[in-house]
Design a protein around this motif. Structure first.
Motif, short mmCIF file in Angstrom:
data_model
loop_
_atom_site.label_atom_id
_atom_site.label_comp_id
_atom_site.label_asym_id
_atom_site.label_seq_id
_atom_site.Cartn_x
_atom_site.Cartn_y
_atom_site.Cartn_z
N ASN A 130 -77.12 54.04 -39.44
CA ASN A 130 -77.48 54.79 -40.64
C ASN A 130 -78.51 53.99 -41.43
OD1 ASN A 130 -75.56 56.75 -40.01
ND2 ASN A 130 -73.95 55.59 -41.00
N ALA A 131 -79.76 54.20 -41.08
CA ALA A 131 -80.84 53.47 -41.74
C ALA A 131 -82.15 54.24 -41.55
CB ALA A 131 -80.97 52.07 -41.14
N PRO A 132 -83.13 53.93 -42.38
CA PRO A 132 -84.46 54.52 -42.20
C PRO A 132 -85.19 53.89 -41.01
CG PRO A 132 -84.17 53.71 -44.45
CD PRO A 132 -83.04 53.20 -43.63
N TYR A 133 -86.05 54.68 -40.38
CA TYR A 133 -86.89 54.24 -39.27
C TYR A 133 -88.35 54.51 -39.64
CZ TYR A 133 -83.00 53.42 -36.10
OH TYR A 133 -81.87 52.91 -35.50
N TRP A 134 -89.20 53.54 -39.35
CA TRP A 134 -90.63 53.65 -39.63
C TRP A 134 -91.31 54.67 -38.71
CZ3 TRP A 134 -92.68 51.86 -43.85
CH2 TRP A 134 -92.18 50.70 -44.44
N THR A 135 -92.36 55.28 -39.23
CA THR A 135 -93.30 56.04 -38.42
C THR A 135 -94.67 55.39 -38.60
OG1 THR A 135 -94.08 57.60 -40.11
CG2 THR A 135 -92.01 58.16 -38.95
N ASN A 136 -95.64 55.81 -37.78
CA ASN A 136 -96.99 55.29 -37.94
C ASN A 136 -97.82 56.16 -38.88
OD1 ASN A 136 -97.84 57.54 -36.50
ND2 ASN A 136 -98.39 56.42 -34.65
N THR A 137 -97.18 57.12 -39.54
CA THR A 137 -97.86 58.02 -40.44
C THR A 137 -98.01 57.36 -41.82
OG1 THR A 137 -96.85 59.89 -39.29
CG2 THR A 137 -97.84 60.34 -41.45
N PRO A 138 -99.26 57.13 -42.25
CA PRO A 138 -99.44 56.53 -43.57
C PRO A 138 -98.99 57.47 -44.67
CG PRO A 138 -101.52 56.64 -42.34
CD PRO A 138 -100.51 57.40 -41.57
N THR A 168 -85.11 48.69 -42.57
CA THR A 168 -85.99 49.72 -42.05
C THR A 168 -86.30 49.34 -40.62
OG1 THR A 168 -86.92 49.97 -44.27
CG2 THR A 168 -88.04 51.11 -42.48
N LEU A 169 -85.94 50.20 -39.69
CA LEU A 169 -85.94 49.89 -38.27
C LEU A 169 -87.07 50.60 -37.54
CD1 LEU A 169 -82.08 50.21 -37.77
CD2 LEU A 169 -83.39 48.19 -38.44
N ILE A 170 -87.16 50.33 -36.23
CA ILE A 170 -88.18 50.94 -35.40
C ILE A 170 -87.54 51.48 -34.12
CG2 ILE A 170 -90.19 50.47 -33.94
CD1 ILE A 170 -91.06 48.37 -35.97
N ARG A 171 -87.90 52.71 -33.78
CA ARG A 171 -87.60 53.28 -32.46
C ARG A 171 -88.95 53.61 -31.83
NH1 ARG A 171 -83.23 54.31 -30.18
NH2 ARG A 171 -82.13 54.81 -32.09
N LEU A 172 -89.22 53.00 -30.69
CA LEU A 172 -90.51 53.15 -30.03
C LEU A 172 -90.60 54.42 -29.19
CD1 LEU A 172 -90.93 49.45 -28.86
CD2 LEU A 172 -92.07 50.55 -30.79
#
Length: 177
Positions: A130-138, A168-172
């Motif tokens: 349960n956390a936010p994940y980054w996108t590459n969208t500015p 803030t996590l990352i899913r590739l």
């Protein structure tokens, strides 16, 4: 003796409060059979032709068990997330190279809006927290006042403006040719 039962009841209530909750009478967010676990640390979305990392960045995939383990890495800033995805040691999964941050629409495509805590299909992404994940969208419109990039919080399936989890996590992801 009563204290023992109170402790057991408290543990049962607190552990169940962290369990994923899904509403089964809602329309499905994804079609049955849309995701294919390739048993190599990746999940194929046949509707979008996107190949997803099964694990969050920082976790370790174990082929023998087809599971992720460890603790995902938190990236404090949008720039940290962008830099991390330029490191080929982090963006290679099995023999697959070229993974990157997803854009906001791509990441939104794996959100399961029927579920919360987390809002994702745990059959395919079992260690999503349960956390936010980054996108590459500015964030060109100033939507996320504390971030330069757009994020989706998998706690409640929302694009968020603040980060209460502190992570803030990352899913590739990568596109298949």
């Amino acid at each position: 003796m009563k204290l023992k039962y109170y402790v057991i009841a408290a543990l049962a209530v607190s552990s169940s409060s962290y369990a994923q909750t899904c509403v089964v009478n809602q329309p499905a967010s994804q079609d049955d059979g849309q995701f294919i676990d390739r048993q190599d640390g990746t999940i194929l979305d046949i509707d979008t032709n996107l190949l997803w990392a099964k694990c969050s960045l920082g976790e370790t995939y174990t082929a023998e068990t087809n599971l992720c383990s460890g603790v995902p890495t938190s990236y404090t800033t949008f720039q940290d997330a962008l830099v991390a995805t330029t490191d080929t040691t982090l963006t290679t999964i099995g023999s697959q190279t070229g993974f990157r941050l997803p854009n906001i629409k791509e990441l939104g495509s794996i959100v399961d809006y029927r579920c919360t805590q987390p809002a994702i299909n745990l059959s395919y992404f079992p260690t999503t927290i349960n956390a936010p994940y980054w996108t590459n969208t500015p964030d060109n419109n100033g939507i996320n006042s504390n971030h330069d990039g757009l994020i989706i919080d998998f706690t409640e399936a929302q694009e968020v403006t603040t980060n209460s989890s502190g992570m803030t996590l990352i899913r590739l992801v990568k596109e298949l040719n």
